[in-house]
Design a protein around this motif. Sequence first.
Motif, PDB file in Angstrom:
ATOM      1  N   GLN A 137       5.486  10.015  -0.210  1.00 42.69           N
ATOM      2  CA  GLN A 137       5.553   9.517   1.506  1.00 42.69           C
ATOM      3  C   GLN A 137       4.444   8.848   1.961  1.00 42.69           C
ATOM      4  N   GLY A 138       3.697   7.932   0.875  1.00 45.79           N
ATOM      5  CA  GLY A 138       2.485   6.924   1.230  1.00 45.79           C
ATOM      6  C   GLY A 138       1.499   7.142   0.483  1.00 45.79           C
ATOM      7  N   VAL A 139       0.263   6.669   1.079  1.00 45.05           N
ATOM      8  CA  VAL A 139      -0.896   6.933   0.328  1.00 45.05           C
ATOM      9  C   VAL A 139      -1.522   8.477   0.382  1.00 45.05           C
ATOM     10  N   GLU A 159       2.899  -8.779  -7.155  1.00 43.56           N
ATOM     11  CA  GLU A 159       2.301  -7.300  -7.521  1.00 43.56           C
ATOM     12  C   GLU A 159       2.877  -6.219  -7.094  1.00 43.56           C
ATOM     13  N   ILE A 160       2.830  -5.266  -8.271  1.00 45.03           N
ATOM     14  CA  ILE A 160       3.495  -3.925  -7.610  1.00 45.03           C
ATOM     15  C   ILE A 160       2.528  -2.809  -7.749  1.00 45.03           C
ATOM     16  N   LYS A 199       0.871  -1.160   0.059  1.00 43.07           N
ATOM     17  CA  LYS A 199       0.117  -0.119  -0.045  1.00 43.07           C
ATOM     18  C   LYS A 199       0.895   1.187  -0.013  1.00 43.07           C
ATOM     19  N   CYS A 200       1.536   1.533  -1.021  1.00 45.69           N
ATOM     20  CA  CYS A 200       2.307   2.513  -1.439  1.00 45.69           C
ATOM     21  C   CYS A 200       3.618   2.781  -0.523  1.00 45.69           C
ATOM     22  N   GLN A 201       4.162   1.520  -0.273  1.00 47.39           N
ATOM     23  CA  GLN A 201       5.288   1.462   0.411  1.00 47.39           C
ATOM     24  C   GLN A 201       6.676   1.681  -0.617  1.00 47.39           C
ATOM     25  N   CYS A 208      -2.299  15.530 -12.016  1.00 46.50           N
ATOM     26  CA  CYS A 208      -2.926  14.309 -12.133  1.00 46.50           C
ATOM     27  C   CYS A 208      -2.098  13.061 -11.852  1.00 46.50           C
ATOM     28  N   ASN A 209      -2.580  12.337 -10.826  1.00 46.22           N
ATOM     29  CA  ASN A 209      -1.953  10.842 -10.546  1.00 46.22           C
ATOM     30  C   ASN A 209      -2.610   9.995 -10.804  1.00 46.22           C
ATOM     31  N   SER A 210      -2.056   8.970 -11.756  1.00 49.84           N
ATOM     32  CA  SER A 210      -2.630   7.835 -11.884  1.00 49.84           C
ATOM     33  C   SER A 210      -1.723   6.476 -11.325  1.00 49.84           C
ATOM     34  N   THR A 211      -2.590   5.756 -10.267  1.00 45.53           N
ATOM     35  CA  THR A 211      -1.965   4.762  -9.575  1.00 45.53           C
ATOM     36  C   THR A 211      -2.531   3.396 -10.104  1.00 45.53           C
ATOM     37  N   VAL A 212      -1.843   2.526 -10.372  1.00 45.60           N
ATOM     38  CA  VAL A 212      -2.609   1.148 -10.816  1.00 45.60           C
ATOM     39  C   VAL A 212      -1.844   0.005 -10.192  1.00 45.60           C
ATOM     40  N   LYS A 213      -2.363  -1.251  -9.987  1.00 47.22           N
ATOM     41  CA  LYS A 213      -1.533  -2.298  -9.515  1.00 47.22           C
ATOM     42  C   LYS A 213      -1.668  -3.433 -10.673  1.00 47.22           C
ATOM     43  N   PHE A 214      -0.429  -4.004 -10.776  1.00 49.93           N
ATOM     44  CA  PHE A 214      -0.655  -5.342 -11.689  1.00 49.93           C
ATOM     45  C   PHE A 214       0.574  -6.109 -11.357  1.00 49.93           C
TER      46      PHE A 214
END
Length: 181
Positions: free
Chosen positions: A159-161, A89-90, A57-59, A107-113
């Motif tokens: 710095q995290g979420v 998973e990243i 989670k954003c570490q 604008c920040n786009s955050t995805v996981k895959f």
Amino acid sequence: MKKYSVLFFCTIFMGCVNVPDYVPKVDSKVASIAITSANDSTKTTVRTLAGFVFEGKCQQFEEGTRLGNTLKNEGFQELHSAKIPAEKEITLSVIYGDARFNENRACNSTVKFSPVENHQYAAFLEVSDEGMKCSLSIQDETLKEVVSLSIPEYACEVQGVAPYKNMQPAVTEYDFKVQYR
């Protein structure tokens, strides 16, 4: 108007936060990713694109987190291909920012895959409506197919979420007062 962290804009526009590059350990399983962006913003004085990779989670990874960044004033931006962790998973955050005379937008786009080892990926961030919308897509260039992504509710920052929702614009407006003496 919503308030956003000074650290967020500082990271995007000034690079004033020292974020280590992601450098995998010698025996790590890795893939590579090239990040590009196109935008329709007008009347900008500068535009920037930055890529970051996180775990959980954003570490930040022990090996670093920054994939690259660019600072210029062009509608198409490109980061050099970078190594990313594979076979787990990243979380990938791609951030676009621009500045005008009295306004900064990001604008920040955050995805996981889960990247596959030795595969090459192409991430594309589309920014539209003068920086007010952004969406990120990823193609597995090795298999020539679109990657299935998980989209978290909140974006990741260094710095995290983040304190704001994912893929939502952040706008800072400045009021100027002219005095004649």
